[in-house]
Scaffold this motif. Structure first.
Motif: not given
Length: 444
Positions: A109-112, A144-150
């Motif tokens: 999910t994070l990869r996507r 999750l969006a915060e984790q992805a941008i980090s």
């Protein structure tokens, strides 16, 4: 009283008009084409006309032309032709996805989400959609969006995935936060003053010395505000010089560069068919028409080569000091001067120089480069803008960093050399050279 009324009638009248025939129009078009454009036209002509073919190597070598000027100097400076250009075929998107690929433990999910963000980066590497817009589009939690941008912002190049300039700069200087905290403070709260180079204002506000403020500004100046700009997939535009002007002993040698354009000839087999069966054979008549077209096209190419060569000869004569001594000795010259010297129309010289390049001892230049504007001096002659720019660079390079020359002072220095110039013109040339104002060049 007789009234004059409008009416219709037929009458003869003589007038002189200039009409361009299709052949003349084509010749003019071929002359003004740049080398890459002409290569495309040559290829198109060969595709449409079976009579045309590449000339044998011996025939091409026979067309090599050389010109010797009358200047006498002692120099030995071989030239290196620009045969290759570097190309970066890896896009920013591919570069980032490859880094993501080597992180196998990232949840799917994070990869996507990261892949989605990579696809929404602009050419400079900035993420334009907000996190809320990304969360809504992918139906995921904001956390999750915060984790992805980090995760994205941890990739190379440093600063990629930033949402604004301030964040981009902070990402690149975060390693300096402990040893040089003033840099981060300036970026977070005083970026406008940094842009305005308000050293003393910031010094008073932050209770730091001007030297510390200036050192922090120098760090910020070295940061890349567009981390994604280094990755591009644009086509490489090659510059192919058609003319070579080199120093040869005590003279200048001017010759056409053989490899810039392919030499063409007509197929002898087709010529023989056309000659033997012109009156009876339909194929022969077809080939006869193609031969006429090919002959005209070859004449246009040869006329173009001769015209550019003659113009280059005249340029070498008039600007010989440049070819021996460098850019500072380029003198003002107009298209009309060369046109009058060669007995050509000014528009012909303009077409022959636009988009055509020459390899010189000082690099590759467009032929238009040798027609700089001039500034009056006390001797009654004129100094070229290139000479003025060269002097400006020399003075700025040797100035005292604590007291850099102002535009007014630079204008005064040029006046001392007899060049009449205004402060505004100095500022214009300085900006064209990419030189900062005296306030920004000052070092405390």
């Amino acid at each position: 009283m007789m009234l004059m009324r409008p009416g219709y009638g037929m009458f003869q009248q003589q007038s002189v008009k200039m009409r361009l025939t299709p052949q003349l129009r084509k010749a003019i078009t071929i002359l003004q084409l740049s080398t890459p454009e002409l290569l495309e036209v040559v290829q198109q002509e060969m595709d449409e006309n079976p009579v045309l073919e590449f000339a044998p190597v011996q025939e091409r070598a026979a067309e090599f032309s050389t010109y010797r000027s009358t200047s006498k100097r002692d120099s030995d400076a071989p030239y290196d032709l620009l045969n290759h250009a570097a190309s970066n075929e890896i896009s920013l998107e591919r570069h980032l996805k490859e880094q993501l690929m080597f992180m196998p433990k990232i949840p799917q999910t994070l990869r996507r989400i990261v892949v989605f963000m990579i696809g929404n980066l602009d050419a400079n590497g900035y993420l334009r959609p907000s996190l809320s817009e990304i969360s809504d589009a992918l139906k995921v939690e904001g956390e999750l969006a915060e984790q992805a941008i980090s995760l994205l912002q941890s990739f190379e190049p440093t600063g990629v995935g930033a949402r604004n300039l301030r964040e981009c700069l902070l990402l690149q200087v975060q390693s300096l936060a402990e040893s040089f905290p003033l840099v981060a403070v300036l970026i977070r709260h005083h970026l406008k003053d940094v842009a305005g180079y308000h050293v003393h204002k910031l010094s008073q506000r932050l209770q730091a010395s001007p030297q510390e403020i200036q050192a922090a500004m120098d760090v910020i100046k070295g940061v890349n505000p567009r981390p994604g700009a280094a990755f591009h997939t644009e086509a490489v535009h090659y510059i192919m010089p058609e003319i070579v002007i080199e120093q040869s002993g005590e003279r200048l040698a001017v010759h056409t560069h053989q490899a810039s354009l392919p030499r063409l000839s007509m197929n002898g087999y087709y010529e023989r068919i056309a000659r033997e069966g012109r009156d009876t054979n339909e194929a022969a008549r077809f080939l006869a028409g193609k031969i006429q077209s090919a002959m005209f096209f070859l004449r246009c190419l040869e006329q173009r080569r001769k015209t550019i060569f003659r113009v280059a000869q005249a340029i070498a004569d008039e600007q010989s000091e440049f070819f021996w001594r460098g850019t500072a000795h380029l003198k003002p010259m107009t298209l009309k001067h060369i046109a009058d010297k060669l007995g050509m129309h000014e528009s012909t010289v303009s077409r022959a120089t636009a988009g055509k390049y020459a390899q010189t001892p000082w690099g590759i230049f467009e032929l238009k480069h040798f027609f700089p504007s001039g500034l009056p001096n006390q001797s009654g002659e004129a100094a070229s803008s290139e000479r003025v720019k060269s002097r400006l660079k020399e003075w700025v390079r040797s100035e005292n960093p604590a007291k850099p020359y102002s535009d007014h002072k630079l204008a005064a220095l040029l006046m001392q050399e007899g060049i009449q110039i205004s402060r505004r013109t100095v500022a214009k040339y300085r900006e064209e050279l990419g030189i900062s104002s005296s306030q920004r060049r000052k070092r405390i």
